[in-house]
Write a protein that holds these residues in place. Structure first.
Motif, PDB file in Angstrom:
ATOM      1  N   TYR A   1       0.772  -1.251   0.000  1.00 10.42           N
ATOM      2  CA  TYR A   1       0.000   0.000   0.000  1.00 10.42           C
ATOM      3  C   TYR A   1       0.800   1.296   0.000  1.00 10.42           C
ATOM      4  CZ  TYR A   1      -3.645  -3.325   1.278  1.00 10.42           C
ATOM      5  OH  TYR A   1      -4.497  -4.385   1.285  1.00 10.42           O
ATOM      6  N   TRP A   2       2.126   1.267   0.111  1.00  5.13           N
ATOM      7  CA  TRP A   2       2.871   2.540   0.166  1.00  5.13           C
ATOM      8  C   TRP A   2       3.767   2.647  -1.068  1.00  5.13           C
ATOM      9  CZ3 TRP A   2       7.711   4.352   3.184  1.00  5.13           C
ATOM     10  CH2 TRP A   2       7.722   5.752   3.241  1.00  5.13           C
ATOM     11  N   SER A   3       3.407   3.557  -1.934  1.00  5.45           N
ATOM     12  CA  SER A   3       4.133   3.647  -3.209  1.00  5.45           C
ATOM     13  C   SER A   3       5.568   4.132  -3.028  1.00  5.45           C
ATOM     14  CB  SER A   3       3.378   4.572  -4.169  1.00  5.45           C
ATOM     15  OG  SER A   3       3.295   5.872  -3.609  1.00  5.45           O
ATOM     16  N   LYS A   4       5.852   4.842  -1.927  1.00  4.24           N
ATOM     17  CA  LYS A   4       7.204   5.387  -1.732  1.00  4.24           C
ATOM     18  C   LYS A   4       8.156   4.384  -1.062  1.00  4.24           C
ATOM     19  CE  LYS A   4       6.491  10.395  -1.598  1.00  4.24           C
ATOM     20  NZ  LYS A   4       5.120  10.480  -2.070  1.00  4.24           N
ATOM     21  N   ALA A   5       7.649   3.220  -0.659  1.00  9.53           N
ATOM     22  CA  ALA A   5       8.517   2.237   0.029  1.00  9.53           C
ATOM     23  C   ALA A   5       9.661   1.820  -0.895  1.00  9.53           C
ATOM     24  CB  ALA A   5       7.693   1.019   0.425  1.00  9.53           C
ATOM     25  N   SER A   6      10.880   1.824  -0.348  1.00 10.20           N
ATOM     26  CA  SER A   6      12.046   1.505  -1.186  1.00 10.20           C
ATOM     27  C   SER A   6      12.837   0.337  -0.597  1.00 10.20           C
ATOM     28  CB  SER A   6      12.963   2.729  -1.279  1.00 10.20           C
ATOM     29  OG  SER A   6      13.670   2.888  -0.068  1.00 10.20           O
ATOM     30  N   THR A   7      13.811  -0.121  -1.358  1.00 14.65           N
ATOM     31  CA  THR A   7      14.665  -1.219  -0.900  1.00 14.65           C
ATOM     32  C   THR A   7      15.409  -0.824   0.380  1.00 14.65           C
ATOM     33  OG1 THR A   7      14.937  -1.880  -3.185  1.00 14.65           O
ATOM     34  CG2 THR A   7      16.534  -2.751  -1.615  1.00 14.65           C
ATOM     35  N   TRP A   8      15.899   0.412   0.424  1.00 14.71           N
ATOM     36  CA  TRP A   8      16.600   0.852   1.638  1.00 14.71           C
ATOM     37  C   TRP A   8      15.654   0.881   2.843  1.00 14.71           C
ATOM     38  CZ3 TRP A   8      21.648   1.913   2.804  1.00 14.71           C
ATOM     39  CH2 TRP A   8      22.555   1.762   1.748  1.00 14.71           C
ATOM     40  N   GLY A   9      14.425   1.292   2.600  1.00 11.86           N
ATOM     41  CA  GLY A   9      13.422   1.281   3.672  1.00 11.86           C
ATOM     42  C   GLY A   9      13.202  -0.141   4.182  1.00 11.86           C
ATOM     43  N   ALA A  10      13.174  -1.100   3.240  1.00  6.34           N
ATOM     44  CA  ALA A  10      12.968  -2.504   3.632  1.00  6.34           C
ATOM     45  C   ALA A  10      14.128  -2.992   4.503  1.00  6.34           C
ATOM     46  CB  ALA A  10      12.838  -3.369   2.379  1.00  6.34           C
TER      47      ALA A  10
END
Lengths: 538, 43
Positions: free
Chosen positions: A467-476
């Motif tokens: 649901y969050w389009s801004k989620a990135s690999t670094w965030g993960a």
């Protein structure tokens, strides 16, 4: 007096074990490849799903810690079941996260994460899931063995042999038939387990009576025995952690998610969630009633757990304080100096009394015949849990930890062989870990804390992924690191003598909540600091 | 709170009895259907 009869009760248990093993092994002929082995060819329908999910999520360990909750916290000890049921129902009715997860066609959660966050996140997520899951599962066998010894009146020295035999039976049919065997044996085990649970609960209510149970809770726990918010060992942090932890478990606990992924389609998976949700009230409340009944009949006598030779060594002043301690907390009234006068093995035995009270009570309460039904029910519950959990963590090891490291895909025969070997190795780990690890404090809190090693980060990853389009690999990466750091640090501090008191003062609930907060912060900070090219483009 | 727990307990006993019977009957059909749709492995 011990009511277990080897001739009558032992025969009931023997028949149950025989039927289960025959069914589990017979099913192996249906397994053609890895997909059949891990998700039963995605042919699971609603009622089989309900049986399998319910049987998986109720084992001897569940029965032991929920009874411990009833014994030490009264009816308030069953409160987590309400949180769990509500979480499951809301997720099932809305399809929150589980619909996109099932529609993705993934076999495991990390496989879905790869599509959004890349191969590295998939691999790391697999490692975190397996680490948290195996730590969590590591205590199952020891507590299951404790129950069997206590309820049959066997000496605890037989614990290792019983654990090994139980594990061997489960490993045999899980290794041969994978999810196919697990679903069929879960179905049989659900019926046996449910029959046993209902009969024992009704018998306790009819023979001991509701009024006596209520009076026992009031006398020992006051209002805190009914209301978790005013219970000194629960309160807001515990209630909040129950809601958050149980919602995360419903979304990401691999053993639960495996049922969703084995369902015919997303709609069937959602129905399995909604239809099974109220089961979680039952799985907490019935054993809690057993625990309260144990308190009503045998009371709180921590010194009785000690051998005579140990008991007589304890000074009278200390013994008096232990006898008058709050239920389940034998050392609560002792000073630090007084605690040092007690041998560690005596402390361990007294602290386990809250956990062991229920099987000790059932050992003398149930008549011959019903003892066999109870034991068959609990073995059914335990075997279904162990088999499903071994398969769940094994699937992640094969699919997400070993799989991405291989350049070529394994053929069906070798893929099956790998999966079977992994499950066998998990069995060996369970036996070794179960023998050497000792849980500090409340078992359910330990399970929730070790589970939060991955529940926190994986639930944040799943929500962000869907649901969050801004989620990135670094965030993960940030979410996985921060989510695992807090529980691992807390467990480590708990085991070090110099920091154990400090870790205990923080408590498992705050540590678990901090893990979820840390994972969310890690995801937000990582995604904002280093947006991925994909999310930046969106 | 006592009444609350009593209602929850009675509801749990009734629901669990019914769902056990339902699952016992309909789960068997699900098992049969699952096997009919998954062929035996090749010898």
């Amino acid at each position: 007096m011990n009511h277990f009869s080897w001739a009558v009760d032992g025969s009931i248990v023997g028949v149950y074990l025989l039927v289960t093993m025959v069914a589990g092994i017979w099913v192996r002929r249906k397994v053609r490849g890895v997909e059949d082995f891990l998700v039963a060819g995605r042919e699971m329908n609603l009622y089989l799903g309900i049986a399998s999910l319910a049987a998986t999520e109720f084992g001897i360990i569940t029965c032991m810690y929920t009874a411990q909750g009833g014994y030490t916290n009264g009816f308030a000890g069953a409160f987590p079941g309400l949180c769990q049921a509500l979480s499951m129902w809301i997720i099932g009715i809305t399809g929150f996260c589980i619909k996109p997860l099932r529609d993705s066609g993934a076999v495991t959660l990390p496989e879905l994460f790869e599509k959004r966050f890349g191969k590295g996140v998939r691999w790391l997520a697999g490692v975190v899931i397996v680490m948290g899951g195996l730590l969590n599962m590591g205590v199952f066998l020891k507590i299951g063995g404790d129950f069997i010894c206590l309820v049959t009146g066997m000496d605890l020295k037989w614990l290792t042999l019983i654990m090994s035999l139980l594990l061997l039976l489960v490993v045999v049919y899980t290794v041969l038939g994978g999810m196919m065997s697990v679903l069929v044996t879960d179905y049989l085990q659900f019926i046996v387990m449910s029959g046993g649970m209902l009969v024992v609960t009704v018998m306790i209510l009819s023979q001991i009576g509701w009024d006596k149970l209520v009076e026992t809770v009031r006398a020992n726990h006051g209002d805190g025995g009914f209301n978790p918010l005013v219970n000194p060992s629960m309160g807001w942090p515990s209630v909040l952690m129950q809601f958050v932890g149980n919602a995360a478990a419903a979304l990401t606990w691999q053993a639960v998610v495996a049922r969703l992924l084995a369902a015919r389609d997303a709609a069937t998976g959602m129905k399995v969630y909604t239809h099974t949700s109220f089961f979680f009230v039952c799985r907490w409340l019935f054993p809690a009633i057993w625990g309260i009944a144990a308190l009503a009949v045998i009371g709180w006598k921590p010194l009785s757990a000690l051998p005579d030779a140990e008991r007589t060594k304890i000074p009278d002043v200390i013994a008096a304080k232990i006898e008058s301690s709050p239920v389940g907390q034998p050392l609560a009234q002792l000073t630090a100096a007084e605690k040092t006068q007690l041998p560690p093995q005596s402390v361990a035995l007294m602290e386990e009394e809250g956990l062991h009270a229920m099987p000790k009570f059932l050992n003398t309460f149930l008549p011959i015949g019903l003892m066999g039904l109870l034991l068959a029910a609990m073995l059914a519950a335990d075997m279904s849990t162990d088999s499903s959990y071994m398969l769940s963590w094994g699937s992640v090891i094969y699919n997400d930890i070993i799989g991405p490291l291989r350049k070529t895909k394994l053929d069906a025969r070798r893929g099956l062989l790998w999966n079977r070997c992994i499950i066998g190795l998990i069995g060996v780990y369970l036996l070794v870990f179960g023998l050497f690890y000792k849980i500090e404090g409340n078992v359910w809190s330990y399970l929730l804390l070790t589970g939060s090693i991955y529940l926190s980060s994986m639930s944040v990853l799943l929500v962000a992924c869907c649901y969050w389009s801004k989620a990135s690999t670094w965030g993960a990466y940030g979410a996985i690191f921060c989510g695992a750091l807090v529980p691992v640090a807390h467990l480590t501090l708990e085991k070090l003598p110099s920091t154990s008191a400090w870790a205990a003062s923080i408590g498992k609930d705050w540590a678990g909540l901090a893990a979820f907060g840390g994972a969310a912060l890690g995801m937000i900070a990582g995604s904002l600091l280093q947006p991925s090219s994909k999310s930046a483009a969106q | 709170m006592i009444t609350f727990w009593l209602i929850i307990l009675l509801a749990a006993l009734a629901w669990y009895t019914l769902i056990t019977l339902f699952v016992a009957v309909k789960g068997a059909k699900d098992v049969r259907r699952m096997f009919s749709e998954v062929p035996d492995q090749e010898k």
